[in-house]
Design a protein around this motif. Structure first.
Motif, PDB file in Angstrom:
ATOM      1  N   UNK A 246     -54.625  22.728   0.278  1.00 15.37           N
ATOM      2  CA  UNK A 246     -53.637  21.647   0.391  1.00 15.37           C
ATOM      3  C   UNK A 246     -52.433  22.121   1.186  1.00 15.37           C
ATOM      4  N   UNK A 247     -51.951  21.234   2.047  1.00  9.82           N
ATOM      5  CA  UNK A 247     -50.702  21.467   2.784  1.00  9.82           C
ATOM      6  C   UNK A 247     -49.790  20.288   2.448  1.00  9.82           C
ATOM      7  N   UNK A 248     -48.591  20.581   1.967  1.00 14.61           N
ATOM      8  CA  UNK A 248     -47.648  19.506   1.633  1.00 14.61           C
ATOM      9  C   UNK A 248     -46.477  19.533   2.599  1.00 14.61           C
ATOM     10  N   UNK A 249     -46.087  18.359   3.068  1.00 18.27           N
ATOM     11  CA  UNK A 249     -44.995  18.283   4.037  1.00 18.27           C
ATOM     12  C   UNK A 249     -44.212  16.984   3.855  1.00 18.27           C
ATOM     13  N   UNK A 250     -43.057  16.919   4.505  1.00 19.62           N
ATOM     14  CA  UNK A 250     -42.229  15.712   4.500  1.00 19.62           C
ATOM     15  C   UNK A 250     -42.034  15.255   5.933  1.00 19.62           C
ATOM     16  N   UNK A 251     -40.757  15.087   6.348  1.00 18.81           N
ATOM     17  CA  UNK A 251     -40.373  14.834   7.742  1.00 18.81           C
ATOM     18  C   UNK A 251     -40.654  13.406   8.208  1.00 18.81           C
ATOM     19  N   UNK A 252     -41.701  12.759   7.671  1.00 17.11           N
ATOM     20  CA  UNK A 252     -42.158  11.462   8.164  1.00 17.11           C
ATOM     21  C   UNK A 252     -41.427  10.310   7.446  1.00 17.11           C
ATOM     22  N   UNK A 253     -40.854  10.561   6.302  1.00 16.54           N
ATOM     23  CA  UNK A 253     -40.149   9.556   5.497  1.00 16.54           C
ATOM     24  C   UNK A 253     -41.050   8.376   5.119  1.00 16.54           C
ATOM     25  N   UNK A 276     -40.159   3.651   6.167  1.00 14.58           N
ATOM     26  CA  UNK A 276     -41.292   2.717   6.074  1.00 14.58           C
ATOM     27  C   UNK A 276     -41.162   1.912   4.793  1.00 14.58           C
ATOM     28  N   UNK A 277     -42.301   1.521   4.231  1.00 17.60           N
ATOM     29  CA  UNK A 277     -42.306   0.655   3.054  1.00 17.60           C
ATOM     30  C   UNK A 277     -42.168   1.419   1.739  1.00 17.60           C
ATOM     31  N   UNK A 278     -42.446   2.738   1.756  1.00 18.89           N
ATOM     32  CA  UNK A 278     -42.433   3.479   0.494  1.00 18.89           C
ATOM     33  C   UNK A 278     -40.994   3.651  -0.001  1.00 18.89           C
ATOM     34  N   UNK A 279     -40.780   3.424  -1.292  1.00 23.59           N
ATOM     35  CA  UNK A 279     -39.414   3.582  -1.820  1.00 23.59           C
ATOM     36  C   UNK A 279     -39.049   5.061  -1.929  1.00 23.59           C
ATOM     37  N   UNK A 280     -37.761   5.385  -1.998  1.00 21.40           N
ATOM     38  CA  UNK A 280     -37.382   6.779  -2.236  1.00 21.40           C
ATOM     39  C   UNK A 280     -38.021   7.255  -3.541  1.00 21.40           C
ATOM     40  N   UNK A 281     -38.515   8.492  -3.556  1.00 21.95           N
ATOM     41  CA  UNK A 281     -39.169   8.964  -4.777  1.00 21.95           C
ATOM     42  C   UNK A 281     -39.553  10.419  -4.715  1.00 21.95           C
ATOM     43  N   UNK A 282     -40.387  10.787  -5.678  1.00 24.54           N
ATOM     44  CA  UNK A 282     -40.879  12.161  -5.805  1.00 24.54           C
ATOM     45  C   UNK A 282     -42.388  12.135  -5.981  1.00 24.54           C
ATOM     46  N   UNK A 283     -43.019  13.244  -5.653  1.00 27.72           N
ATOM     47  CA  UNK A 283     -44.462  13.381  -5.869  1.00 27.72           C
ATOM     48  C   UNK A 283     -44.696  14.426  -6.956  1.00 27.72           C
ATOM     49  N   UNK A 284     -45.593  14.119  -7.866  1.00 26.68           N
ATOM     50  CA  UNK A 284     -45.984  15.101  -8.881  1.00 26.68           C
ATOM     51  C   UNK A 284     -47.395  15.570  -8.554  1.00 26.68           C
ATOM     52  N   UNK A 285     -47.570  16.899  -8.504  1.00 24.99           N
ATOM     53  CA  UNK A 285     -48.838  17.489  -8.053  1.00 24.99           C
ATOM     54  C   UNK A 285     -49.431  18.299  -9.201  1.00 24.99           C
ATOM     55  N   UNK A 286     -50.600  17.887  -9.650  1.00 21.98           N
ATOM     56  CA  UNK A 286     -51.264  18.587 -10.750  1.00 21.98           C
ATOM     57  C   UNK A 286     -52.342  19.502 -10.188  1.00 21.98           C
ATOM     58  N   UNK A 287     -52.366  20.734 -10.689  1.00 26.40           N
ATOM     59  CA  UNK A 287     -53.333  21.723 -10.213  1.00 26.40           C
ATOM     60  C   UNK A 287     -54.251  22.070 -11.376  1.00 26.40           C
ATOM     61  N   UNK A 288     -55.528  21.739 -11.242  1.00 19.55           N
ATOM     62  CA  UNK A 288     -56.511  22.142 -12.250  1.00 19.55           C
ATOM     63  C   UNK A 288     -57.366  23.245 -11.635  1.00 19.55           C
ATOM     64  N   UNK A 289     -58.246  23.810 -12.442  1.00 17.92           N
ATOM     65  CA  UNK A 289     -59.056  24.914 -11.934  1.00 17.92           C
ATOM     66  C   UNK A 289     -59.840  24.480 -10.694  1.00 17.92           C
ATOM     67  N   UNK A 290     -60.364  23.271 -10.710  1.00 13.94           N
ATOM     68  CA  UNK A 290     -61.234  22.819  -9.623  1.00 13.94           C
ATOM     69  C   UNK A 290     -60.502  22.084  -8.521  1.00 13.94           C
TER      70      UNK A 290
END
Ligand SMILES: [Zn+2]
Length: 311
Positions: A246-253, A276-290
């Motif tokens: 996984x690669x996580x990035x911003x910049x695009x708003x 764009x259309x997405x409201x201001x917010x945060x992302x939650x990223x869950x990491x499981x073994x798989x």
């Protein structure tokens, strides 16, 4: 880990690693966890954008500041706690040399100081933090204020690489820093590749950077919001060999992304002014073994409880 002091919370990325998230403490897998990701708080953009002049200084930033406070409040209520919060670049709008930069940084830091000290703050540099053409001075100034501009750390058996993606697009005024960044990245990826060969690899390798590799497909044309095509393909190949998933990035708003081979490119919208259309917010990223899964939440819709399933 000892007490993290007020200013120390911004300077934990040091010596190309991160205080408290070392191999010694965090190398082994201990079950599923999650972390929070925000991008582009960019205090001042909203004002500049609304005047149709986003390249100029942002003279007001109450909206972005209120959103940052809201994000911190929501993160402090979350249980279990996220293992860390990363802000993927463009911390403030005014670039080095622009007039409101220091005030914007001061206000951002005051808001972030309210973050629960049990949640480490992992900062990633963006073009607004370093300038579109970074210089030795602008990089040194970032390091002084926010810690290392690239580094690696461990969380629960997962290897995270924080990159300075501005050095992928312009090193005219900082060639030495560009070379050092490339050498460091090559070494980090080679270590992951070797570990993978002998079956001692991290559970996952995750990259955090400001500029996305691509917005939807690996072969899309070069543009302001992605990494140049030639370099993009070189990075994708090396990331694949090293087991990056996984690669996580911003910049695009805006929220966007896609996949290439086993790598998911996750582009997350802004904590501050959306484009764009997405409201201001945060992302939650869950990491499981798989696997790695993630959801984007508007700032007023962030849950208070995360279910990580059976551990
Ligand atoms: Zn940016």
């Amino acid at each position: 880990m000892g007490e993290v002091g007020d200013e120390q919370m911004f300077l934990r990325a040091t010596g190309r690693s991160f205080v408290g998230l070392s191999a010694e403490l965090e190398r082994s897998w201990r079950g599923p966890f999650y972390f929070a990701m925000g991008a582009d708080p960019q205090l001042g953009l909203w004002d500049a954008w609304s005047r149709g002049a986003c390249g100029t200084s942002g003279t007001m930033w109450e909206r972005e500041l209120a959103l940052t406070h809201e994000a911190v409040r929501a993160l402090n209520l979350l249980r279990p706690r996220p293992r860390f919060l990363t802000l993927c670049g463009d911390l403030v709008h005014d670039m080095p040399g622009q007039p409101k930069r220091n005030e914007q940084m001061k206000d951002l830091r005051n808001a972030l100081r309210n973050l629960d000290p049990a949640i480490p703050l992992v900062l990633v540099p963006g073009n607004h933090d370093l300038g579109n053409e970074p210089t030795t001075e602008s990089i040194a100034s970032f390091r002084h204020a926010w810690g290392d501009d690239y580094f690696a750390f461990w969380v629960g058996g997962v290897r995270f690489l924080v990159l300075n993606s501005q050095l992928f697009v312009n090193t005219k005024a900082c060639q030495r820093e560009g070379e050092e960044h490339n050498n460091w990245l090559g070494k980090e990826l080679a270590e992951c590749t070797e570990a993978k060969k002998v079956g001692k690899d991290p559970q996952h390798v995750i990259v955090l950077q400001h500029i996305p590799l691509f917005l939807s497909t690996a072969n899309e044309e070069d543009g302001y919001f992605n990494i140049p095509l030639d370099l993009r393909h070189q990075l994708i190949e090396k990331f694949q060999q090293a087991g990056v998933t996984a690669v996580l990035a911003g910049h695009y708003h805006r929220n966007a992304g896609g996949s290439v081979g086993p790598i998911e490119m996750i582009v997350s919208s802004a904590m501050g002014c959306p484009l764009g259309q997405d409201p201001p917010g945060l992302r939650l990223v869950t990491v499981t073994k798989e696997s790695i899964h993630h959801s984007y939440y508007a700032m007023d819709k962030i849950p208070t409880q995360i279910d990580l399933g059976p551990c």
